[in-house]
Design an enzyme around this catalytic site. Sequence first.
Site, PDB file in Angstrom:
ATOM      1  N   ASN A   1       0.703  -3.075  11.749  1.00  0.00           N
ATOM      2  CA  ASN A   1       0.962  -3.862  10.200  1.00  0.00           C
ATOM      3  C   ASN A   1       1.448  -5.048  10.616  1.00  0.00           C
ATOM      4  O   ASN A   1       2.384  -5.257  11.487  1.00  0.00           O
ATOM      5  CB  ASN A   1       1.925  -2.979   9.660  1.00  0.00           C
ATOM      6  CG  ASN A   1       1.588  -1.636   8.826  1.00  0.00           C
ATOM      7  OD1 ASN A   1       0.423  -1.259   9.182  1.00  0.00           O
ATOM      8  ND2 ASN A   1       2.379  -0.881   8.277  1.00  0.00           N
ATOM      9  N   GLY A   2       0.851  -5.994   9.814  1.00  0.00           N
ATOM     10  CA  GLY A   2       1.233  -7.286   9.946  1.00  0.00           C
ATOM     11  C   GLY A   2       0.103  -8.511  10.448  1.00  0.00           C
ATOM     12  O   GLY A   2      -0.863  -8.083  10.305  1.00  0.00           O
TER      13      GLY A   2
ATOM     14  N   TRP B   1      -5.450  -2.219   5.436  1.00  0.00           N
ATOM     15  CA  TRP B   1      -5.722  -3.244   4.054  1.00  0.00           C
ATOM     16  C   TRP B   1      -6.316  -4.341   4.668  1.00  0.00           C
ATOM     17  O   TRP B   1      -5.465  -5.106   5.588  1.00  0.00           O
ATOM     18  CB  TRP B   1      -4.812  -3.397   3.459  1.00  0.00           C
ATOM     19  CG  TRP B   1      -4.631  -4.035   1.980  1.00  0.00           C
ATOM     20  CD1 TRP B   1      -5.421  -3.582   0.830  1.00  0.00           C
ATOM     21  CD2 TRP B   1      -4.471  -5.496   1.727  1.00  0.00           C
ATOM     22  NE1 TRP B   1      -5.305  -4.442  -0.178  1.00  0.00           N
ATOM     23  CE2 TRP B   1      -4.669  -5.840   0.381  1.00  0.00           C
ATOM     24  CE3 TRP B   1      -4.023  -6.516   2.732  1.00  0.00           C
ATOM     25  CZ2 TRP B   1      -4.737  -7.090   0.079  1.00  0.00           C
ATOM     26  CZ3 TRP B   1      -3.648  -7.778   2.103  1.00  0.00           C
ATOM     27  CH2 TRP B   1      -4.104  -8.038   0.768  1.00  0.00           C
TER      28      TRP B   1
ATOM     29  N   GLU C   1       4.799 -10.888 -17.824  1.00  0.00           N
ATOM     30  CA  GLU C   1       4.933  -9.535 -17.030  1.00  0.00           C
ATOM     31  C   GLU C   1       3.581  -8.838 -17.721  1.00  0.00           C
ATOM     32  O   GLU C   1       3.239  -7.973 -17.311  1.00  0.00           O
ATOM     33  CB  GLU C   1       6.309  -8.713 -17.201  1.00  0.00           C
ATOM     34  CG  GLU C   1       6.362  -7.345 -16.740  1.00  0.00           C
ATOM     35  CD  GLU C   1       6.056  -7.340 -15.316  1.00  0.00           C
ATOM     36  OE1 GLU C   1       5.744  -8.339 -14.506  1.00  0.00           O
ATOM     37  OE2 GLU C   1       5.707  -6.185 -14.929  1.00  0.00           O
TER      38      GLU C   1
ATOM     39  N   GLU D   1      -3.686  -6.772 -13.573  1.00  0.00           N
ATOM     40  CA  GLU D   1      -3.510  -5.967 -12.604  1.00  0.00           C
ATOM     41  C   GLU D   1      -4.334  -4.686 -12.346  1.00  0.00           C
ATOM     42  O   GLU D   1      -5.150  -4.442 -11.600  1.00  0.00           O
ATOM     43  CB  GLU D   1      -2.209  -5.511 -12.114  1.00  0.00           C
ATOM     44  CG  GLU D   1      -1.272  -6.452 -11.086  1.00  0.00           C
ATOM     45  CD  GLU D   1      -0.123  -5.879 -10.749  1.00  0.00           C
ATOM     46  OE1 GLU D   1       0.740  -5.517 -11.749  1.00  0.00           O
ATOM     47  OE2 GLU D   1       0.083  -5.628  -9.625  1.00  0.00           O
TER      48      GLU D   1
ATOM     49  N   LYS E   1       0.619  -7.334 -15.914  1.00  0.00           N
ATOM     50  CA  LYS E   1       0.230  -5.831 -15.824  1.00  0.00           C
ATOM     51  C   LYS E   1      -1.440  -5.531 -16.519  1.00  0.00           C
ATOM     52  O   LYS E   1      -1.849  -4.945 -15.596  1.00  0.00           O
ATOM     53  CB  LYS E   1       1.329  -5.197 -16.767  1.00  0.00           C
ATOM     54  CG  LYS E   1       1.713  -3.854 -16.409  1.00  0.00           C
ATOM     55  CD  LYS E   1       3.017  -3.895 -15.294  1.00  0.00           C
ATOM     56  CE  LYS E   1       2.652  -4.754 -14.178  1.00  0.00           C
ATOM     57  NZ  LYS E   1       3.735  -4.856 -13.281  1.00  0.00           N
TER      58      LYS E   1
ATOM     59  N   LYS F   1       0.933  -2.447  -2.411  1.00  0.00           N
ATOM     60  CA  LYS F   1       2.169  -2.148  -3.051  1.00  0.00           C
ATOM     61  C   LYS F   1       3.271  -3.160  -2.394  1.00  0.00           C
ATOM     62  O   LYS F   1       4.045  -3.767  -3.142  1.00  0.00           O
ATOM     63  CB  LYS F   1       2.636  -0.782  -2.699  1.00  0.00           C
ATOM     64  CG  LYS F   1       4.028  -0.272  -3.307  1.00  0.00           C
ATOM     65  CD  LYS F   1       3.956  -0.387  -4.970  1.00  0.00           C
ATOM     66  CE  LYS F   1       5.281  -0.299  -5.478  1.00  0.00           C
ATOM     67  NZ  LYS F   1       5.248  -0.914  -7.043  1.00  0.00           N
TER      68      LYS F   1
ATOM     69  N   HIS G   1      -0.984 -27.233 -26.817  1.00  0.00           N
ATOM     70  CA  HIS G   1      -1.324 -28.306 -25.808  1.00  0.00           C
ATOM     71  C   HIS G   1      -2.492 -28.154 -24.861  1.00  0.00           C
ATOM     72  O   HIS G   1      -2.373 -28.599 -23.797  1.00  0.00           O
ATOM     73  CB  HIS G   1       0.155 -28.568 -25.227  1.00  0.00           C
ATOM     74  CG  HIS G   1       1.254 -28.924 -25.943  1.00  0.00           C
ATOM     75  ND1 HIS G   1       1.288 -30.351 -26.561  1.00  0.00           N
ATOM     76  CD2 HIS G   1       2.367 -28.393 -26.271  1.00  0.00           C
ATOM     77  CE1 HIS G   1       2.525 -30.060 -26.955  1.00  0.00           C
ATOM     78  NE2 HIS G   1       3.025 -28.871 -27.070  1.00  0.00           N
TER      79      HIS G   1
ATOM     80  N   CYS H   1      -1.072  -2.107   4.667  1.00  0.00           N
ATOM     81  CA  CYS H   1      -1.272  -1.023   5.770  1.00  0.00           C
ATOM     82  C   CYS H   1      -0.433  -0.212   5.771  1.00  0.00           C
ATOM     83  O   CYS H   1       1.039  -0.521   5.509  1.00  0.00           O
ATOM     84  CB  CYS H   1      -1.386  -1.891   7.186  1.00  0.00           C
ATOM     85  SG  CYS H   1      -2.773  -3.049   7.050  1.00  0.00           S
TER      86      CYS H   1
ATOM     87  N   ARG I   1      -0.150   2.868  -1.002  1.00  0.00           N
ATOM     88  CA  ARG I   1       0.225   1.340  -0.694  1.00  0.00           C
ATOM     89  C   ARG I   1      -1.118   0.426  -0.717  1.00  0.00           C
ATOM     90  O   ARG I   1      -1.040  -0.612  -0.909  1.00  0.00           O
ATOM     91  CB  ARG I   1       0.540   1.186   0.558  1.00  0.00           C
ATOM     92  CG  ARG I   1       2.213   2.087   0.826  1.00  0.00           C
ATOM     93  CD  ARG I   1       2.217   2.077   2.480  1.00  0.00           C
ATOM     94  NE  ARG I   1       2.328   0.899   3.216  1.00  0.00           N
ATOM     95  CZ  ARG I   1       3.673   0.455   3.546  1.00  0.00           C
ATOM     96  NH1 ARG I   1       4.705   0.964   3.184  1.00  0.00           N
ATOM     97  NH2 ARG I   1       3.739  -0.903   4.140  1.00  0.00           N
TER      98      ARG I   1
HETATM   99  O1  M6R Z   1       8.379  -5.504  -3.526  1.00  0.00           O
HETATM  100  P1  M6R Z   1       8.292  -6.999  -4.261  1.00  0.00           P
HETATM  101  O2  M6R Z   1       9.213  -6.650  -5.620  1.00  0.00           O
HETATM  102  O3  M6R Z   1       9.059  -7.941  -3.567  1.00  0.00           O
HETATM  103  O4  M6R Z   1       6.998  -7.235  -4.692  1.00  0.00           O
HETATM  104  C1  M6R Z   1       6.735  -8.653  -5.298  1.00  0.00           C
HETATM  105  C2  M6R Z   1       5.331  -8.422  -6.092  1.00  0.00           C
HETATM  106  O5  M6R Z   1       4.274  -8.189  -4.761  1.00  0.00           O
HETATM  107  C3  M6R Z   1       5.097  -7.166  -6.932  1.00  0.00           C
HETATM  108  O6  M6R Z   1       6.173  -7.426  -7.971  1.00  0.00           O
HETATM  109  C4  M6R Z   1       3.734  -7.353  -7.732  1.00  0.00           C
HETATM  110  O7  M6R Z   1       3.469  -8.518  -8.543  1.00  0.00           O
HETATM  111  C5  M6R Z   1       3.346  -5.938  -8.209  1.00  0.00           C
HETATM  112  N1  M6R Z   1       2.167  -5.464  -7.862  1.00  0.00           N
HETATM  113  C6  M6R Z   1       3.305  -6.108 -10.015  1.00  0.00           C
HETATM  114  O8  M6R Z   1       3.129  -5.111 -10.552  1.00  0.00           O
END
Ligand code: M6R
Length: 616
Positions: free
Chosen positions: A108-109, A79, A489, A496, A493, A611, A512, A2, A27
């Site tokens: 927000n929250g 969101w 990673e 995502e 990616k 985000k 395994h 949000c 965001r």
């Molecule tokens: O802002 P942060 O680094 O604490 O965020 C952590 C994760 O939410 C963030 O890295 C998330 O996994 C990303 N969308 C990855 O691309």
Amino acid sequence: MCGIIAYSGNRSATPILLNGLRKLEYRGYDSAGIAIHSDNTIHIYKQEGKVENLVQSLGNYEEDPTHEAGHVGIAHTRWATHGPPTTANAHPHGAGQDGVNRIALVHNGIIENYRDLKLKLEGEGCVFLSDTDSEVLSFLIDSHYKDDLAKAVSAALKEVQGTFGIACLAKAEPHKMVVARRGSPIVIGLGEDETIVASDASAIISHTRQVIYLDDNDVAIIEGGKVDIRTLDARPVKRETSDIDWSEDAAEKGGYDHYMLKEIYEQPTAIRNSIRGRVDLDKGTAVLAGLGLEPREIVDIQRLLIIGCGTSMNAGLVGEYATEDFAGMLSEVEQAAEFRYRNPIVGSKDMVVAISQSGETADTLAAVREAQEKGALVAGLVNVVGSTIARETGRGIYLHAGPEISVASTKAFTCQVSVLLMIALKFARSRRLSREAGIQIAKEIHRLPELVEEVLKQNDHIAKIAEDFTNYTSMFYIGRGYLFPVALEGALKIKEISYIHAEAYHAAELKHGPIALLEESMPVVALLNEGPGKEKTLGNVEECRARKSPVLGVITEGDEDAKANCDWYIEVPKSPQYTATITSTVALQLFSYHVARLKGCPIDQPRNLAKSVTVE
Ligand code: M6R
């Protein structure tokens, strides 16, 4: 997640709020709305879907006298957490009687005790129009309201459990807005005779660079350019004013099709900024004043515990390996939410490094507090200046990567790894590592920007490979040692942004269990950079190909042996594996980007993602 934008001043609020909402779109959100105070009435407008839907629904607002006269307003991108993404659940939420809004609120929250509060308020006759916890807070404020919005807000917030960043208006106080926070950021931008409030600085920077970051439980009363900050008990407090140190251009796409691509290309500069003035090539060490540690104190630290979530945690894993490798020191990485909900064994001999691009991730923040409570030395490794984790840790290292707008983290990862390598180097030099060996590592870190530039030159080649991957629905990523976090990673990616299911495994783990899934339709991405374990991973590659799984190798430039064993390959410059973590990750970022682009996915705002994850 949000987003909040709010305005009080002498200009019409609506266009400022709508532009602010556009800046917050990155965001991730599913509905949007604004409320403005005009003609002694609070007018609320909201819509499901994109900000542009809201803009369309307002029609010719620039010539509408209600909008022209509304100089105070609040706005929100939602969101969904409580209740589906509908117009009714969108913010702002009004509270009042007979359809007249006495209060309007954006939040927000999460209000954890909203069910109990809702029951109580329903008993008092309140009729709720949404499924949200936020509407409950709006009615709660209304139930406390007599003639002073700040008092009503403070009284309500004392009853609330959970997290909030809020902005609200009262019908009876036409020039005022009240904002407050606990666990969810609020930034106050100071203009000339006007104030712009937002949940992050990117929505403010086009108006002013001078900002105040609210602390938890601060309540700010804002009227035009006047900002009066108090505690929940109405005690006046002073908060520092700081300057945003990046330009508005840094938060724009700058000719790229997506923020993600722009941020991938920014990596040489971002890494240069992260390491600038911090790598000492003469002494073979790193200069990290932000840690606030004397060499003697570093020697006393027995364990480096690294916490983070998602990409930040993956970067942390490289930090763990490097700390053990360079410094011969005990190091562990842990997912921040796991850390906070166990009873972690951590104490005064541990240094905890909390990694977070945003500096606002709820789980990481809670883990920071837990580690502090247990007496550990806690440092932040954060990108967003002035963010909560940066402020609460009080010591640490800023990444200086510049604003990262795309939900998929790219430059934050490579800068996090660069900084973690420097931390490991510093710890190593305070312990067993010789000056000569330190100089060698320092030189390798120092040449990272050029190495990344070399990888970026492979963009067209990588885009071509990506064409062969758009029809796969599942993939494996494998790596060993330093290259295992790269596999994690890479897999994160691609899932995502391209929605292809991907799993990362230690290369040795494949046999395994996961090997049962290998077949023609299951490609494997193998991290094959030269160095320890490469030959063994090549053996795993052969196992994959024997089961008809096609293999994409990320290999060291000129490695003919690796080339011969892969169906496709991406070459990255020769370097030790600890820096190949960065070059190989950049190659896989481009790969994910092109697969997602070819599949027509919404790259910068993937479905269901936000985000900054400020809820648990
Ligand atoms: O802002 P942060 O680094 O604490 O965020 C952590 C994760 O939410 C963030 O890295 C998330 O996994 C990303 N969308 C990855 O691309």
